[in-house]
Scaffold this motif. Structure first.
Motif, mmCIF file in Angstrom:
data_model
loop_
_atom_site.group_PDB
_atom_site.id
_atom_site.type_symbol
_atom_site.label_atom_id
_atom_site.label_comp_id
_atom_site.label_asym_id
_atom_site.label_seq_id
_atom_site.Cartn_x
_atom_site.Cartn_y
_atom_site.Cartn_z
ATOM 1 N N THR A 40 0.922 -1.362 -0.100
ATOM 2 C CA THR A 40 -0.034 -0.071 0.206
ATOM 3 C C THR A 40 0.737 1.271 -0.081
ATOM 4 O OG1 THR A 40 -1.674 -1.206 1.171
ATOM 5 C CG2 THR A 40 -1.703 1.129 1.218
ATOM 6 N N LYS A 41 1.756 1.495 0.879
ATOM 7 C CA LYS A 41 2.742 2.678 0.909
ATOM 8 C C LYS A 41 3.248 3.066 -0.435
ATOM 9 C CE LYS A 41 6.557 4.679 3.405
ATOM 10 N NZ LYS A 41 7.401 4.433 4.381
ATOM 11 N N SER A 43 2.312 2.284 -3.395
ATOM 12 C CA SER A 43 1.287 2.633 -4.143
ATOM 13 C C SER A 43 0.749 4.072 -3.976
ATOM 14 C CB SER A 43 0.039 1.573 -4.039
ATOM 15 O OG SER A 43 -0.993 2.025 -4.808
ATOM 16 N N LEU A 44 0.728 4.356 -2.622
ATOM 17 C CA LEU A 44 0.283 5.787 -2.591
ATOM 18 C C LEU A 44 1.046 6.829 -2.591
ATOM 19 C CD1 LEU A 44 -1.558 4.943 1.040
ATOM 20 C CD2 LEU A 44 -2.632 5.427 -0.958
ATOM 21 N N GLN A 47 1.065 7.720 -6.447
ATOM 22 C CA GLN A 47 -0.102 8.467 -6.420
ATOM 23 C C GLN A 47 0.171 9.849 -5.978
ATOM 24 O OE1 GLN A 47 -4.109 6.896 -5.552
ATOM 25 N NE2 GLN A 47 -3.020 5.163 -5.216
#
Length: 272
Positions: A40-41, A43-44, A47
């Motif tokens: 998740t990290k 990926s964020l 973005q």
């Protein structure tokens, strides 16, 4: 019918074997995985970087703030613009970003008629594709560059701030102001880890219609890229050689040498 079972991945974070190399680059390497997916990290973070790059392109240069920062240099400051009146037109019509607006052309001609001067160096700061790069880097860089030019005995033209600018916009400015050496600072196209990268384009005896082979470029000037002192050293070396040879571009080679620090010191204080 034979049942095919899904592959079962471990839910824990699996580190990549290249993890230790991340300290040397901003590139997206060794992200690891959780099961069959990206964590998740990162990926964020991707973005966020994409949003920062987009904002850098669309941001309007804060000209007034830049003028206030440059005011301490006790130099005349001229504000000009291209024929690209807004960001949308600027992105769709690169050719308009290379052409001075008629009002800006008349402003420069009027200034030159009043002063009737010739200059050794002209410094133009243009927003380009990253206004953030100019806001973050240009003011202090210009102060140090101007100081270096004065120490060389070179006369410096009034500082020029350009909006809606492409690299070639500075050519006609140098031609009108009778400047031998054009230093065009411009916000570079932001990557996904470099929304604040400033480029330096140097041209000897620039004129409207110059082609890119007549320029020298120093790229990636920013806190996490090419440091300001090294960039100024390289630029000044190019300018001295350019005056000697009376040219710039592909025939002018960057022969400036940077001392590489030992590995242990370089990890603590990187010069590139």
């Amino acid at each position: 019918m034979k049942v095919q079972y899904d592959i079962q991945f471990q839910p824990e974070l699996t580190q990549n074997a290249w993890q230790q190399l991340k300290q040397f680059t901003d590139a997206r390497i060794a992200l690891g995985r959780v099961g069959g997916s990206q964590p998740t990290k990162p990926s964020l973070e991707f973005q966020l970087a994409h949003a920062q790059a987009k904002d850098a392109v669309l941001k309007v240069l804060d000209v007034q703030a830049l003028v206030e920062q440059l005011a301490k240099l006790n130099s005349d400051i001229l504000q000009i613009s291209s024929c690209a009146e807004d960001k949308d037109l600027y992105l769709k019509r690169p050719d308009l970003g290379r052409e001075l607006s008629e009002a800006s052309r008349q402003l420069l001609k009027q200034y030159q008629q009043q002063h009737q001067a010739e200059y050794d160096v002209l410094i133009v700061a243009g927003d380009g594709l990253s206004a953030r790069a100019i806001e973050d880097n240009a003011a202090h860089f210009i102060a140090e560059l101007q100081h270096s030019c004065v120490n060389e005995g070179w006369s410096v033209a009034p500082l020029v701030i350009a909006t809606g600018s492409r690299v070639a916009l500075g050519d006609e400015v140098a031609q009108i102001l009778n400047a031998k050496m054009l230093v065009m600072l411009i916000g570079e196209r932001p990557g996904l880890s470099s929304p604040d990268s400033m480029g330096i384009h140097y041209t000897w005896n620039a004129y409207k219609g110059c082609h890119d082979a007549m320029r020298n470029c120093i790229s990636n000037v920013r806190a996490a890229g090419l440091s300001e002192p090294v960039a100024i050293q390289r630029l000044m070396a190019l300018m001295r050689k350019s005056r000697q040879l009376q040219l710039s571009g592909v025939k002018l080679k960057d022969e400036h040498e940077v001392i590489v620090e030992p590995f242990a010191q370089a990890t603590a204080k990187r010069i590139f």
